[in-house]
Design an enzyme around this catalytic site. Structure first.
Site: not given
Ligand code: FAD
Length: 305
Positions: A178, A228, A298
């Site tokens: 992660r 998580s 995380e």
């Molecule tokens: C119901 C649910 C289930 C989930 N299951 C999983 C799972 O099974 N496995 C898992 O790994 N995660 C899981 N997640 C967590 C999450 O979905 C992941 O971490 C996802 O990849 C985050 O993507 P996001 O676009 O929402 O990022 P954000 O939440 O918007 O950002 C997360 C991080 O990434 C950075 N970021 C985002 N986009 C960029 C970009 N383009 N450039 C630079 N930095 C950026 C942000 O600054 C921040 O530090 C889950 C979440 C939920 C709500």
């Protein structure tokens, strides 16, 4: 206070002021973001970075906000939002067994999984059911017990605060559990190239269905959450430690440690970030007390108290 109106006058994309972050994060908590910029293209990003430099402004990059908790005091610094933009997918090359695609950072991961399923491409199946953008998944090296995004990444292209664009291969990116060492909090991921194996469509669908079934059975998907909360320490699951420390079902107002998956905090209605953060602190404390293990976050927490 910098002049956010100037940003609006120099970029083509949307610039919003005083945006309620509860509408832009899956946990649905958090205060107002003073200025949210959705860049239309790389030129917008360069102009935004230049403005930030001139105004000595730190900025924060977000995707879909599915791994993000924003404090109730909101965000004073500008936010660059990559969801709803940079969402192209193109084939880079193809041979008998491998198809290489380039996906924009704003492409929803679920759509990429769907693209692979429809085209009988194998490699993305472990990521089925993970919400968020491709960029967010790269930064977080998102994954499940079946595999992580870094397994199929070939290169990542990102723009640094200096305005320099870099393309690095997987090894140089320093992916870990992660995490991705090469990216700083001001790096802006714009795209990535993925290596996918040509496979049988039915076989890909079957694997995706199995991963989705596992997720729906084990995660409280009917409530807002950030997935998580804590990373799994080596050799033991965080949910188990939280469970043994008595956190299952523990509630602070509208926020609660899920009964289905103790490493999820769910918003059962009208929770504030403060409620979620109080639960997070309580979880860390109780687990430390009981097991001496210090849980690591995380989720990413940002904003003012
Ligand atoms: C119901 C649910 C289930 C989930 N299951 C999983 C799972 O099974 N496995 C898992 O790994 N995660 C899981 N997640 C967590 C999450 O979905 C992941 O971490 C996802 O990849 C985050 O993507 P996001 O676009 O929402 O990022 P954000 O939440 O918007 O950002 C997360 C991080 O990434 C950075 N970021 C985002 N986009 C960029 C970009 N383009 N450039 C630079 N930095 C950026 C942000 O600054 C921040 O530090 C889950 C979440 C939920 C709500």
């Amino acid at each position: 206070m910098p002049d956010f109106n100037e940003v609006k006058s120099i970029v083509k994309g949307d610039v919003l002021f005083d945006v309620p972050m509860k509408e832009y994060t899956s946990m649905q908590v958090g205060g107002l973001c003073a200025c949210m910029v959705t860049p239309r293209d790389e030129d917008d990003i360069f102009k935004f970075i230049d403005w930030a430099k001139r105004n000595e402004q730190r900025y924060f990059v977000i995707g879909s906000g599915t791994n993000l908790i924003v404090r109730d005091g909101g965000i004073k610094n500008p936010v660059l939002r990559m969801k709803g933009t940079f969402d192209s997918v193109e084939v880079v090359s193809e041979d008998e067994s491998v198809l290489r695609i380039r996906a924009g950072a704003g492409k929803p991961l679920a759509e990429l999984v769907k693209y692979c399923e429809e085209n009988g491409l194998s490699g993305m199946e472990p990521l089925a059911g993970i919400p968020g953008t491709t960029g967010g998944a790269i930064v977080m090296n998102a994954g499940t017990g079946h595999g992580t995004l870094s397994d199929i990444v070939e290169t990542v292209t990102f723009i640094e605060r200096t305005g320099k664009t870099r393309t690095l291969n997987k090894k140089a990116m320093g992916f870990g559990y992660r995490t991705c060492k090469e990216l700083s909090s001001s790096s802006i991921v714009v795209s990535a190239v993925f290596n996918l194996r040509k496979s049988d469509k039915a076989a890909v669908s079957k694997k995706i269905a199995a991963v989705l079934k596992e997720k729906t059975q084990s995660q409280p998907l009917n409530y807002p959450s950030s997935g998580s909360i804590f990373k799994n320490p080596s050799r033991i699951k965080a949910w188990k430690l939280l469970d043994e420390a008595g956190m299952r079902g523990v509630r602070v107002r509208g926020a609660k440690y899920s009964e289905l998956h103790t490493n999820f905090i769910v918003n059962t209605g009208n929770a504030r970030a403060e409620d979620v953060l109080t639960l997070i602190d309580a979880g860390i404390e109780k687990v430390k007390e009981k097991t001496k293990v210090k849980l690591e976050l995380e989720v990413v927490i940002i904003g003012e108290q």
